[in-house]
Motif scaffolding. Structure first.
Motif, PDB file in Angstrom:
ATOM      1  N   VAL A 227     -29.336  46.095 -54.373  1.00 57.17           N
ATOM      2  CA  VAL A 227     -27.966  45.695 -54.034  1.00 57.17           C
ATOM      3  C   VAL A 227     -27.952  44.274 -53.472  1.00 57.17           C
ATOM      4  N   ARG A 228     -29.019  43.896 -52.788  1.00 55.06           N
ATOM      5  CA  ARG A 228     -29.082  42.542 -52.239  1.00 55.06           C
ATOM      6  C   ARG A 228     -28.946  41.502 -53.350  1.00 55.06           C
ATOM      7  N   ASP A 229     -29.648  41.719 -54.470  1.00 55.14           N
ATOM      8  CA  ASP A 229     -29.572  40.780 -55.585  1.00 55.14           C
ATOM      9  C   ASP A 229     -28.157  40.717 -56.157  1.00 55.14           C
ATOM     10  N   THR A 230     -27.501  41.872 -56.223  1.00 54.31           N
ATOM     11  CA  THR A 230     -26.137  41.912 -56.750  1.00 54.31           C
ATOM     12  C   THR A 230     -25.178  41.147 -55.846  1.00 54.31           C
ATOM     13  N   VAL A 231     -25.273  41.375 -54.541  1.00 56.41           N
ATOM     14  CA  VAL A 231     -24.391  40.690 -53.597  1.00 56.41           C
ATOM     15  C   VAL A 231     -24.669  39.192 -53.606  1.00 56.41           C
ATOM     16  N   GLU A 232     -25.935  38.822 -53.688  1.00 62.51           N
ATOM     17  CA  GLU A 232     -26.269  37.402 -53.744  1.00 62.51           C
ATOM     18  C   GLU A 232     -25.707  36.767 -55.017  1.00 62.51           C
ATOM     19  N   ASP A 233     -25.816  37.468 -56.138  1.00 62.05           N
ATOM     20  CA  ASP A 233     -25.305  36.948 -57.399  1.00 62.05           C
ATOM     21  C   ASP A 233     -23.792  36.753 -57.336  1.00 62.05           C
ATOM     22  N   VAL A 234     -23.091  37.742 -56.787  1.00 61.67           N
ATOM     23  CA  VAL A 234     -21.634  37.629 -56.646  1.00 61.67           C
ATOM     24  C   VAL A 234     -21.274  36.478 -55.709  1.00 61.67           C
ATOM     25  N   SER A 235     -22.013  36.350 -54.617  1.00 62.95           N
ATOM     26  CA  SER A 235     -21.757  35.262 -53.673  1.00 62.95           C
ATOM     27  C   SER A 235     -21.894  33.904 -54.353  1.00 62.95           C
ATOM     28  N   ARG A 236     -22.948  33.744 -55.153  1.00 59.94           N
ATOM     29  CA  ARG A 236     -23.172  32.456 -55.823  1.00 59.94           C
ATOM     30  C   ARG A 236     -22.085  32.183 -56.864  1.00 59.94           C
ATOM     31  N   LYS A 237     -21.602  33.227 -57.530  1.00 57.20           N
ATOM     32  CA  LYS A 237     -20.552  33.033 -58.526  1.00 57.20           C
ATOM     33  C   LYS A 237     -19.257  32.527 -57.887  1.00 57.20           C
ATOM     34  N   TYR A 238     -19.056  32.874 -56.626  1.00 62.19           N
ATOM     35  CA  TYR A 238     -17.882  32.377 -55.896  1.00 62.19           C
ATOM     36  C   TYR A 238     -18.200  31.108 -55.109  1.00 62.19           C
ATOM     37  N   GLY A 239     -19.354  30.522 -55.360  1.00 61.18           N
ATOM     38  CA  GLY A 239     -19.698  29.246 -54.746  1.00 61.18           C
ATOM     39  C   GLY A 239     -20.304  29.346 -53.368  1.00 61.18           C
ATOM     40  N   GLY A 240     -20.678  30.547 -52.946  1.00 61.30           N
ATOM     41  CA  GLY A 240     -21.226  30.711 -51.608  1.00 61.30           C
ATOM     42  C   GLY A 240     -22.693  30.347 -51.515  1.00 61.30           C
ATOM     43  N   ALA A 241     -23.057  29.607 -50.478  1.00 60.68           N
ATOM     44  CA  ALA A 241     -24.446  29.178 -50.300  1.00 60.68           C
ATOM     45  C   ALA A 241     -25.152  29.923 -49.168  1.00 60.68           C
ATOM     46  N   TRP A 242     -24.483  30.898 -48.571  1.00 60.36           N
ATOM     47  CA  TRP A 242     -25.048  31.592 -47.419  1.00 60.36           C
ATOM     48  C   TRP A 242     -26.208  32.500 -47.832  1.00 60.36           C
ATOM     49  N   PRO A 243     -27.159  32.736 -46.919  1.00 55.57           N
ATOM     50  CA  PRO A 243     -28.257  33.671 -47.224  1.00 55.57           C
ATOM     51  C   PRO A 243     -27.761  35.113 -47.258  1.00 55.57           C
ATOM     52  N   VAL A 244     -28.404  35.912 -48.090  1.00 54.17           N
ATOM     53  CA  VAL A 244     -28.082  37.337 -48.218  1.00 54.17           C
ATOM     54  C   VAL A 244     -29.386  38.118 -48.046  1.00 54.17           C
ATOM     55  N   ARG A 245     -29.376  39.113 -47.195  1.00 50.98           N
ATOM     56  CA  ARG A 245     -30.566  39.948 -47.022  1.00 50.98           C
ATOM     57  C   ARG A 245     -30.158  41.372 -46.698  1.00 50.98           C
ATOM     58  N   ARG A 246     -31.075  42.273 -46.949  1.00 48.89           N
ATOM     59  CA  ARG A 246     -30.849  43.673 -46.600  1.00 48.89           C
ATOM     60  C   ARG A 246     -31.229  43.888 -45.147  1.00 48.89           C
ATOM     61  N   SER A 247     -30.418  44.648 -44.427  1.00 46.14           N
ATOM     62  CA  SER A 247     -30.729  44.965 -43.035  1.00 46.14           C
ATOM     63  C   SER A 247     -32.082  45.655 -42.942  1.00 46.14           C
ATOM     64  N   ALA A 248     -32.844  45.278 -41.927  1.00 42.71           N
ATOM     65  CA  ALA A 248     -34.194  45.846 -41.757  1.00 42.71           C
ATOM     66  C   ALA A 248     -34.285  46.758 -40.544  1.00 42.71           C
ATOM     67  N   ILE A 249     -33.135  47.227 -40.040  1.00 42.08           N
ATOM     68  CA  ILE A 249     -33.199  47.982 -38.785  1.00 42.08           C
ATOM     69  C   ILE A 249     -33.909  49.326 -38.939  1.00 42.08           C
TER      70      ILE A 249
END
Length: 260
Positions: A227-249
């Motif tokens: 899911v992290r890859d999917t969210v990152e891909d969607v973020s980049r398609k909307y021009g977002g440069a922020w980091p995306v990671r899965r919670s490690a708690i």
């Protein structure tokens, strides 16, 4: 419409590095990306039916004070009911954005707001404040500040304004540790229909620069790593440069210590 940020307590400055979290399900995250705006729902549509309503302890204290001033009982009752009517009037015309002020992500909030389908946006007060472009649709003054939590049945203090009432919640919600944006729709077109709320906007919209707003996006710890890859891909398609990671708690500790 141009918006202006206003503090609920000018004597208490909110620190720029205050960490703020916004837990979202994936459709709401997509809406944030597509609209490039923070949407504030009407207070009357929020889960807590007591949003913006003065607590019973404060109401009783106000009635006692009026009785002490020698006011007639029917006048005391009329004033109390007028205040209650105005509280519900403004619930329909007040818009609220809720953030959670914690130094780190919160396992309890993951459970409540998006454990199996959610993301969380991490920001700071500086980033949130600077992200606004100044454009809004139905509001002008946007008030900000932390929420205080009280035992409203026993608490005799009461806010001085209807705005202040939206920065007080019952003690049962203290786990949220909220920081809020609150705005009133003061448009004559929207405010003078009294009980008719059919024409009122469902949201107030504040345009923002997402790259300024979002410092990081975390994926629910209970979602698969893909899911992290999917969210990152969607973020980049909307021009977002922020980091995306899965919670490690919930990542388990190592079963072998390799440090010396």
């Amino acid at each position: 419409m141009r918006m202006t940020l206003r503090s609920t307590n000018p004597d208490h400055e909110v620190p720029d590095d205050l960490v703020l979290w916004r837990y979202l399900d994936f459709p709401k995250f997509l809406d944030l990306l597509a609209s490039r705006a923070i949407k504030l729902p009407r207070a009357s549509k929020m889960e807590d039916p007591f949003e913006g309503v003065m607590g019973s302890g404060a109401t009783k204290a106000a009635l006692r004070a009026a009785k002490g001033r020698g006011e007639k009982s029917y006048l005391r009752n009329a004033v109390a009911n007028r205040e209650q009517h105005l509280s519900f009037f403004w619930r329909e015309r007040t818009y609220v954005s809720c953030w959670n002020a914690f130094p780190s992500e919160n396992a309890g909030l993951w459970r409540i707001y998006g454990d199996d389908k959610g993301v969380v946006v991490r920001s700071t007060w500086r980033s949130l404040r600077q992200a606004f472009t100044g454009n809004a649709d139905v509001v002008e003054d946007v008030f900000f500040g932390p929420v205080s939590y009280r035992e409203v049945a026993d608490d005799s203090s009461f806010p001085l304004t209807f705005t202040d009432q939206f920065f007080v919640k019952r003690a049962e919600f203290v786990h949220e540790h909220e920081f809020r944006l609150v705005a009133h729709d003061v448009s004559r077109d929207h405010n003078y229909g009294e009980r008719d709320t059919t024409g009122l906007p469902q949201f107030a919209t504040l345009e923002c620069d997402l790259d300024q707003l979002i410092e990081e996006v975390l994926i629910s710890p209970r979602l698969g790593g893909w899911v992290r890859d999917t969210v990152e891909d969607v973020s980049r398609k909307y021009g977002g440069a922020w980091p995306v990671r899965r919670s490690a708690i919930y990542q388990p500790p190592p079963n072998q210590i390799l440090d010396f």
